[in-house]
Design a protein around this motif. Structure first.
Motif, PDB file in Angstrom:
ATOM      1  N   CYS A  41     -10.094  58.647  -1.840  1.00  0.00           N
ATOM      2  CA  CYS A  41      -8.669  58.701  -2.192  1.00  0.00           C
ATOM      3  C   CYS A  41      -8.263  57.424  -2.928  1.00  0.00           C
ATOM      4  O   CYS A  41      -7.433  57.467  -3.838  1.00  0.00           O
ATOM      5  CB  CYS A  41      -7.830  58.926  -0.939  1.00  0.00           C
ATOM      6  SG  CYS A  41      -8.009  60.605  -0.285  1.00  0.00           S
ATOM      7  N   GLY A  67      -4.602  60.504   2.425  1.00  0.00           N
ATOM      8  CA  GLY A  67      -4.751  61.210   1.145  1.00  0.00           C
ATOM      9  C   GLY A  67      -5.467  62.543   1.265  1.00  0.00           C
ATOM     10  O   GLY A  67      -5.248  63.435   0.458  1.00  0.00           O
ATOM     11  N   CYS A  68      -6.332  62.684   2.302  1.00  0.00           N
ATOM     12  CA  CYS A  68      -7.132  63.912   2.377  1.00  0.00           C
ATOM     13  C   CYS A  68      -7.301  64.430   3.797  1.00  0.00           C
ATOM     14  O   CYS A  68      -7.872  65.504   3.989  1.00  0.00           O
ATOM     15  CB  CYS A  68      -8.508  63.692   1.731  1.00  0.00           C
ATOM     16  SG  CYS A  68      -9.540  62.527   2.646  1.00  0.00           S
ATOM     17  N   CYS A 118      -7.102  60.055   7.167  1.00  0.00           N
ATOM     18  CA  CYS A 118      -6.814  59.538   5.835  1.00  0.00           C
ATOM     19  C   CYS A 118      -5.512  60.150   5.316  1.00  0.00           C
ATOM     20  O   CYS A 118      -5.341  61.370   5.351  1.00  0.00           O
ATOM     21  CB  CYS A 118      -7.967  59.844   4.879  1.00  0.00           C
ATOM     22  SG  CYS A 118      -7.556  59.409   3.174  1.00  0.00           S
ATOM     23  N   CYS A 164      -9.282  56.585   2.752  1.00  0.00           N
ATOM     24  CA  CYS A 164     -10.715  56.613   2.452  1.00  0.00           C
ATOM     25  C   CYS A 164     -10.991  56.151   1.020  1.00  0.00           C
ATOM     26  O   CYS A 164     -10.102  56.105   0.170  1.00  0.00           O
ATOM     27  CB  CYS A 164     -11.281  58.007   2.704  1.00  0.00           C
ATOM     28  SG  CYS A 164     -10.929  59.200   1.399  1.00  0.00           S
TER      29      CYS A 164
HETATM   30 ZN    ZN Z   1      -9.023  60.415   1.784  1.00  0.00          ZN
END
Ligand code: ZN
Length: 222
Positions: A37, A25-26, A23, A34
């Motif tokens: 996010c 974002g994370c 992902c 995900c």
């Molecule tokens: Zn994420």
């Protein structure tokens, strides 16, 4: 993987190529983006006061931290061009929200903040324009949005690490309007607002060509 990064820079790139599905974002494995996010990016836009006032309202999708920061960095520095889609979605939602609030009216023209040819090459393309194009696709048909990448930075060096006044001096007169954007409500878009110097210079450059800017909208505020 995070530990390897910075210790063995090139090795990290190889790992990223071999295992591309995390992902943006994370770092969660096996997905490119995900749901957590996605939710984190969809805050309502916030009005901020930039150190260098561009003379138009400056809105941001949120603080430059968490999933937002990681996604912007992965997009700009790690070749994750796919992240222009979720970031564009968040940008589109902000535009629609601002219209619902009466802050924007009519057809919206997104003008990406200028990038230098050097920076675009280094980043594998103009990422802000890519995010704007993704936003335009999301916003249709609820709101006609066009993207007009008409600004270009000339001569300005990277401003990372400079003070507010040094940043202002760095970009002064360094924004060129290559061609006029189409008629509509012009919204200036940038990835991260720090001092507001680039936004201010861009608004001034467009004003000199008779193009009023309704607002600035940034993916994040540092
Ligand atoms: Zn994420």
């Amino acid at each position: 993987m995070r530990i390897v990064r910075g210790v063995l820079g090139g090795v990290d790139d190889l790992i990223e190529l071999a295992v591309p599905r995390t992902c943006g974002g994370c770092g969660f494995p096996r997905v490119r983006w995900c749901a957590r996010c996605e939710a984190a990016l969809h805050d309502v836009p916030a009005l901020i006061r930039a150190t260098v006032d561009p003379g138009v309202p400056v809105w941001t999708l949120g603080r430059y931290d968490g999933a937002r920061r990681r996604a912007v960095l992965q997009l700009k520095e790690r070749g994750r061009g796919d992240l222009s889609v979720p970031l564009g979605r968040a940008l589109a939602h902000a535009v629609l929200r601002l219209r619902a609030w009466g802050e924007l009216a009519g057809d919206v023209v997104l003008v990406p903040a200028p990038t230098t040819a050097w920076a675009a090459r280094r980043r594998g393309g103009d990422v802000v324009t890519a995010v704007c194009r993704a936003a335009a696709r999301t916003a249709e048909p609820a709101c006609p949005v066009t993207v007009a990448p008409v600004l270009r930075a000339v001569g300005a060096a990277e401003s990372v690490g400079l003070s507010a006044s040094a940043r202002a001096a760095n970009v002064r007169g360094a924004v060129r309007v290559r061609s006029l954007p189409p008629a509509g409500t012009v919204v200036l878009v940038d990835d991260v607002v720090t001092t507001g110097a680039t936004l201010a210079e861009s608004v001034a450059a467009l004003a000199r060509r008779g193009v009023p800017v309704a607002a600035a909208l940034t993916l994040a505020a540092a």
